[in-house]
Design an enzyme around this catalytic site. Structure first.
Site, short mmCIF file in Angstrom:
data_model
loop_
_atom_site.label_atom_id
_atom_site.label_comp_id
_atom_site.label_asym_id
_atom_site.label_seq_id
_atom_site.Cartn_x
_atom_site.Cartn_y
_atom_site.Cartn_z
CG HIS A 325 -2.01 1.01 1.18
ND1 HIS A 325 -1.85 2.29 1.67
CD2 HIS A 325 -3.27 0.93 0.69
CE1 HIS A 325 -2.98 2.96 1.48
NE2 HIS A 325 -3.85 2.18 0.89
CG ASP A 384 -7.93 -3.56 -3.06
OD1 ASP A 384 -9.13 -3.28 -2.97
OD2 ASP A 384 -7.04 -2.72 -3.31
#
Length: 443
Positions: A325, A384
């Site tokens: 991320h 995700d």
């Protein structure tokens, strides 16, 4: 003939528009509004949400930290724990919190939900004229157009007074679940030869319950399914002002354009595969893993993940989707929360072996990262990784993964829009330097 000319124009464009990295570095350009250490350039202030994934030492280097996500100063873990006791209308409470700065009282929640119910139904002629007549094959594109078309139903669409902005925000939030599901159903009917199924929302249902009700032909869903979808909407609802689609809301709103144009622009930003489409890529990657190796053998799975990491297979971009991320380093609090709920749902759906596969992807990717880049390398599962798996367990089609992301963000986009118009007020206009073919700056 035409294609040859287009190719020639492409070559011409590249020749006359290429700019080397050296010139960007020489002029200290903050590409992507990022500092050299990867942190975002500070461009504004917000009270709505914030993200913590690292600290910065005196030399400007990132120091990894456990991830934190705050909604109006409340840690997401604390908020979810509080909502867990109440079970229903958690997303609605989150919407109220993001828009108005506090968790609603029982009376405020009752009045808020009542207002949303008044707005939730779409006129029949709108469904027929704007959704069913010419549906797109891409649901995000269809949502953009549908939101813009809501402008035509608004008697005062360009008014940016606070009361009107709130009214428009609640109207959009209330109608968005129906917009999403009806766009999906119209796409299936027009492009994939499926039956057209249009269910009206049920007044006493929450937003999460109504999505499942309208999406499924038999209207049936379990209490746990609704709880899990509600959680997904809550943890996706806000992620600070600097993410691309929210910043888009700030940029477009700074011009004082209408709400529908602003929200449509944010949907367009989220549509991009580098922003909102990552959960679909996780699903595609896992399908590729299953096709090309034994995914339930840890040794073989690790070997294949290492090939993905080394750009040897899958899309050859070197990314293990669902891992890593831009802000979070050691952990993504959204992934931590969703993983626990994913386990519960997998248990109910008899899919624990599949859950173990995703858990192993997380574990083995961390191992591979340290083996290839050193012991100090940190990479964590992002939201995700597990959201795509959960959507699959909920029988939610892959082409509405990102539209559901948009649905969860719509309150936040509106909150940031109002913040921009009423607090920041400044037209956003960054600078670009004009240079010649040698990289010299024009005066």
């Amino acid at each position: 003939m035409k294609s040859d000319f287009i190719n020639e124009l492409g070559v011409m464009f590249i020749e006359n528009n290429s700019i080397s990295d050296d010139i960007y570095n020489k002029l200290n350009v903050k590409r992507g509004l990022r500092n050299k250490n990867g942190t975002g350039v500070l461009v504004g202030l917000t009270k709505i949400g914030s993200v913590l994934g690292y600290s910065i030492d005196k030399d400007g280097k990132k120091i990894p930290a456990e991830g934190e996500l705050y909604y109006r100063g409340i840690p997401i873990k604390k908020l979810v724990a509080q909502f867990k006791k109440e079970k229903t209308f958690c997303f609605e409470k989150t919407i109220f919190l993001l828009l108005f700065g506090k968790v609603p009282s029982n009376f405020e929640l009752k009045m808020f939900i009542s207002t949303l119910k008044e707005y939730q139904n779409l006129p029949d002629e709108f469904i027929e004229d704007f959704i069913l007549r010419k549906p797109s094959t891409d649901i995000m594109n269809q949502l953009q157009r549908s939101v813009l078309c809501l402008y035509t139903l608004d008697e005062n669409p360009d008014d940016v007074s606070l009361s009107n902005l709130i009214d428009q925000s609640l109207n959009l939030i209330a109608k968005f679940p129906s917009l999403l599901v009806y766009c999906y159903q119209a796409c299936n009917y027009k492009h994939f030869n499926k039956s057209l199924i249009i269910h009206n929302p049920v007044e006493e249902y929450s937003i999460a319950q109504n999505i499942l009700h309208m999406l499924r032909s038999d209207n049936q869903f379990t209490e746990l399914e609704a709880e899990v979808l509600d959680l997904i909407l809550v943890i996706h609802a806000e992620h600070g002002g600097g993410n691309n689609s929210t910043f888009t809301s700030h940029v477009v709103s700074s011009t004082r354009t209408d709400t529908y144009s602003s929200i449509s622009a944010s949907i367009g930003a989220l549509k991009g595969p580098m922003h909102g489409g990552a959960n679909s890529m996780v699903t595609k990657m896992v399908e590729d893993i299953k096709k090309n190796t034994d995914p339930y053998n840890e040794v073989r799975l690790k070997e294949y993940l290492k090939k993905i990491f080394n750009k040897e297979t899958f899309d050859k971009k070197g990314r293990i989707y669902g891992m890593g991320h831009a802000v979070y380093t050691i952990s993504d609090p959204r992934a931590v929360l969703l993983k626990k709920k994913a386990y519960e749902l997998a248990k109910e759906k008899n899919a624990l072996e599949e859950f173990e596969l995703f858990s192993n992807i997380e574990k083995l990717t961390k191992e591979i990262g340290k083996e290839l880049k050193g012991d100090k390398f940190e990479i964590c599962a992002n939201v995700d990784l597990y959201s795509g798996f959960v959507y699959k367990l909920l029988n939610i089609p892959q082409n509405i993964f990102t539209p559901l992301f948009a649905l969860s963000r719509i309150a936040s986009w509106n909150a940031h829009r109002m913040e921009q118009i009423l607090v920041d007020k400044k037209l956003i206009r960054p600078a670009y330097k004009a240079i010649d073919e040698n990289g010299n700056v024009f005066l």
